[in-house]
Design a protein around this motif. Structure first.
Motif, PDB file in Angstrom:
ATOM      1  N   PHE A  51       0.830  -1.203   0.000  1.00  0.00           N
ATOM      2  CA  PHE A  51       0.000   0.000   0.000  1.00  0.00           C
ATOM      3  C   PHE A  51       0.869   1.260   0.000  1.00  0.00           C
ATOM      4  N   ASN A  52       1.934   1.249   0.807  1.00  0.00           N
ATOM      5  CA  ASN A  52       2.737   2.456   0.981  1.00  0.00           C
ATOM      6  C   ASN A  52       3.670   2.744  -0.196  1.00  0.00           C
ATOM      7  N   HIS A  53       3.959   1.743  -1.009  1.00  0.00           N
ATOM      8  CA  HIS A  53       4.926   1.927  -2.096  1.00  0.00           C
ATOM      9  C   HIS A  53       4.334   1.633  -3.470  1.00  0.00           C
ATOM     10  N   ARG A  54       3.023   1.594  -3.555  1.00  0.00           N
ATOM     11  CA  ARG A  54       2.360   1.153  -4.779  1.00  0.00           C
ATOM     12  C   ARG A  54       2.659   2.062  -5.966  1.00  0.00           C
ATOM     13  N   TYR A  55       3.009   3.321  -5.714  1.00  0.00           N
ATOM     14  CA  TYR A  55       3.316   4.235  -6.813  1.00  0.00           C
ATOM     15  C   TYR A  55       4.822   4.424  -6.996  1.00  0.00           C
ATOM     16  N   ASP A  56       5.631   3.573  -6.385  1.00  0.00           N
ATOM     17  CA  ASP A  56       7.081   3.650  -6.561  1.00  0.00           C
ATOM     18  C   ASP A  56       7.484   3.150  -7.944  1.00  0.00           C
ATOM     19  N   GLY A  57       8.716   3.456  -8.331  1.00  0.00           N
ATOM     20  CA  GLY A  57       9.241   2.971  -9.606  1.00  0.00           C
ATOM     21  C   GLY A  57       8.812   3.839 -10.777  1.00  0.00           C
ATOM     22  N   VAL A  58       8.784   3.220 -11.942  1.00  0.00           N
ATOM     23  CA  VAL A  58       8.451   3.926 -13.182  1.00  0.00           C
ATOM     24  C   VAL A  58       6.954   3.824 -13.450  1.00  0.00           C
ATOM     25  N   GLN A  59       6.332   4.928 -13.864  1.00  0.00           N
ATOM     26  CA  GLN A  59       4.923   4.910 -14.259  1.00  0.00           C
ATOM     27  C   GLN A  59       4.833   4.377 -15.682  1.00  0.00           C
ATOM     28  N   LEU A  60       4.420   3.137 -15.829  1.00  0.00           N
ATOM     29  CA  LEU A  60       4.394   2.485 -17.139  1.00  0.00           C
ATOM     30  C   LEU A  60       3.169   2.891 -17.952  1.00  0.00           C
ATOM     31  N   TRP A  61       2.053   3.107 -17.285  1.00  0.00           N
ATOM     32  CA  TRP A  61       0.838   3.586 -17.939  1.00  0.00           C
ATOM     33  C   TRP A  61      -0.051   4.223 -16.877  1.00  0.00           C
ATOM     34  N   ASN A  62      -1.003   5.002 -17.335  1.00  0.00           N
ATOM     35  CA  ASN A  62      -1.960   5.635 -16.425  1.00  0.00           C
ATOM     36  C   ASN A  62      -3.339   5.611 -17.071  1.00  0.00           C
ATOM     37  N   LEU A  63      -4.161   4.655 -16.634  1.00  0.00           N
ATOM     38  CA  LEU A  63      -5.497   4.493 -17.190  1.00  0.00           C
ATOM     39  C   LEU A  63      -6.590   4.953 -16.227  1.00  0.00           C
ATOM     40  N   GLN A  64      -6.199   5.600 -15.139  1.00  0.00           N
ATOM     41  CA  GLN A  64      -7.176   5.934 -14.107  1.00  0.00           C
ATOM     42  C   GLN A  64      -8.238   6.922 -14.570  1.00  0.00           C
ATOM     43  N   GLY A  65      -7.933   7.666 -15.608  1.00  0.00           N
ATOM     44  CA  GLY A  65      -8.919   8.610 -16.119  1.00  0.00           C
ATOM     45  C   GLY A  65      -9.784   8.058 -17.240  1.00  0.00           C
ATOM     46  N   VAL A  66      -9.523   6.812 -17.618  1.00  0.00           N
ATOM     47  CA  VAL A  66     -10.282   6.206 -18.721  1.00  0.00           C
ATOM     48  C   VAL A  66     -11.659   5.766 -18.224  1.00  0.00           C
ATOM     49  N   THR A  67     -12.683   6.091 -18.956  1.00  0.00           N
ATOM     50  CA  THR A  67     -14.050   5.743 -18.562  1.00  0.00           C
ATOM     51  C   THR A  67     -14.221   4.231 -18.407  1.00  0.00           C
ATOM     52  N   GLY A  68     -14.755   3.836 -17.276  1.00  0.00           N
ATOM     53  CA  GLY A  68     -15.058   2.436 -17.032  1.00  0.00           C
ATOM     54  C   GLY A  68     -13.950   1.637 -16.366  1.00  0.00           C
ATOM     55  N   ILE A  69     -12.730   2.177 -16.337  1.00  0.00           N
ATOM     56  CA  ILE A  69     -11.616   1.432 -15.747  1.00  0.00           C
ATOM     57  C   ILE A  69     -11.825   1.238 -14.246  1.00  0.00           C
ATOM     58  N   HIS A  70     -12.268   2.275 -13.563  1.00  0.00           N
ATOM     59  CA  HIS A  70     -12.484   2.177 -12.117  1.00  0.00           C
ATOM     60  C   HIS A  70     -13.503   1.097 -11.790  1.00  0.00           C
ATOM     61  N   GLU A  71     -14.605   1.093 -12.521  1.00  0.00           N
ATOM     62  CA  GLU A  71     -15.647   0.098 -12.291  1.00  0.00           C
ATOM     63  C   GLU A  71     -15.147  -1.306 -12.638  1.00  0.00           C
ATOM     64  N   PHE A  72     -14.360  -1.424 -13.704  1.00  0.00           N
ATOM     65  CA  PHE A  72     -13.806  -2.723 -14.090  1.00  0.00           C
ATOM     66  C   PHE A  72     -12.877  -3.256 -13.007  1.00  0.00           C
ATOM     67  N   VAL A  73     -12.027  -2.389 -12.471  1.00  0.00           N
ATOM     68  CA  VAL A  73     -11.091  -2.800 -11.413  1.00  0.00           C
ATOM     69  C   VAL A  73     -11.847  -3.219 -10.161  1.00  0.00           C
ATOM     70  N   LEU A  74     -12.876  -2.475  -9.800  1.00  0.00           N
ATOM     71  CA  LEU A  74     -13.680  -2.841  -8.632  1.00  0.00           C
ATOM     72  C   LEU A  74     -14.354  -4.196  -8.826  1.00  0.00           C
ATOM     73  N   GLY A  75     -14.937  -4.408 -10.000  1.00  0.00           N
ATOM     74  CA  GLY A  75     -15.613  -5.670 -10.277  1.00  0.00           C
ATOM     75  C   GLY A  75     -14.658  -6.845 -10.281  1.00  0.00           C
ATOM     76  N   LEU A  76     -13.491  -6.664 -10.911  1.00  0.00           N
ATOM     77  CA  LEU A  76     -12.508  -7.741 -10.969  1.00  0.00           C
ATOM     78  C   LEU A  76     -11.966  -8.056  -9.576  1.00  0.00           C
ATOM     79  N   SER A  77     -11.787  -7.024  -8.748  1.00  0.00           N
ATOM     80  CA  SER A  77     -11.318  -7.235  -7.375  1.00  0.00           C
ATOM     81  C   SER A  77     -12.348  -8.004  -6.558  1.00  0.00           C
ATOM     82  N   ALA A  78     -13.629  -7.694  -6.752  1.00  0.00           N
ATOM     83  CA  ALA A  78     -14.681  -8.410  -6.034  1.00  0.00           C
ATOM     84  C   ALA A  78     -14.696  -9.885  -6.415  1.00  0.00           C
ATOM     85  N   ILE A  79     -14.568 -10.170  -7.710  1.00  0.00           N
ATOM     86  CA  ILE A  79     -14.509 -11.564  -8.170  1.00  0.00           C
ATOM     87  C   ILE A  79     -13.280 -12.256  -7.588  1.00  0.00           C
TER      88      ILE A  79
END
Length: 225
Positions: A51-79
């Motif tokens: 949790f504390n180092h999750r943004y360490d290293g190189v940023q390889l991609w950033n999809l957090q602003g893409v529509t539907g990604i947040h909901e997809f991640v939540l759904g996949l995590s629940a499964i």
């Protein structure tokens, strides 16, 4: 992070390998308690560090602003959680209230995959790595899935040593790859088997953890590890 995962892997699988010998010396309940007292703190430390180092290293991609990604991640995590935690059905044995035993499970989620924890961890890693997009998250995901893949082999080996031909018969009727045995007609899905406290408890836990997620992250950050 790789050091923490390696430490957890050696300890967790090492203690599992010693189970038969240790139970003969100290009994099933005390072994279970010692196993938990060692494994759980290591897992907690590992995830706090993640949790504390999750943004360490190189940023390889950033999809957090893409529509539907947040909901997809939540759904996949629940499964992922539905695969991860009903893998052990008898909570009384997990807590050593009842005498812990090694079972050949072939109900519910284990009809879909004989090793649901591997599937759950893989889905969890995909979801979080997709969301974070950092080299740290990707490295952690590869290491965790690699360890769980080893644990599949190790777990099957231990089950064969304990159950012999009964395990080989179970192996023929099940698959590690989700739904493979079902699609090949070697297994069938029995939906009523999912109506049990373990699955209902996990479903409630998923909702609670979604609510607690920011609180857990904030609490982890306060530890400054």
């Amino acid at each position: 992070m790789l050091g923490l995962i390696l430490t957890f892997a050696i300890t967790h699988s090492g203690l599992a390998a010693l189970r038969i010998w240790a139970e003969s010396k100290i009994g099933e309940r005390l072994y279970r308690v010692l196993f938990a007292l060692v494994s759980i703190p290591l897992a907690v430390v590992l995830f706090i560090f993640y949790f504390n180092h999750r943004y360490d290293g190189v940023q390889l991609w950033n999809l957090q602003g893409v529509t539907g990604i947040h909901e997809f991640v939540l759904g996949l995590s629940a499964i992922a959680f539905l695969f991860l935690y009903p893998a052990t059905f008898n909570l009384g044995e997990v807590a050593a209230i009842q005498k812990p035993q090694v079972h050949l499970f072939e109900t519910g989620i284990t009809r879909i995959s004989r090793h649901p924890q591997l599937i759950g961890m893989t889905l969890w890693c995909i979801a979080h790595t997709l969301w974070l997009g950092t080299s740290f998250a990707l490295t952690t995901a590869i290491a965790l899935v690699s360890y769980h893949s080893f644990a599949v082999w190790h777990g099957d080996h231990r089950l064969f040593k304990r159950h012999g031909d009964a395990f080989l018969a179970l192996k023929e009727r099940t698959s590690v790859v989700p739904f493979l045995a079902i699609s090949q007609g070697r297994q069938q899905l029995v939906l009523k088997e999912f109506i049990r406290p373990a699955y209902i408890g996990v479903a409630i836990t998923v909702v609670l953890f979604r609510w607690l997620h920011p609180i857990v992250i904030t609490a982890s950050a306060n530890l400054n590890w």
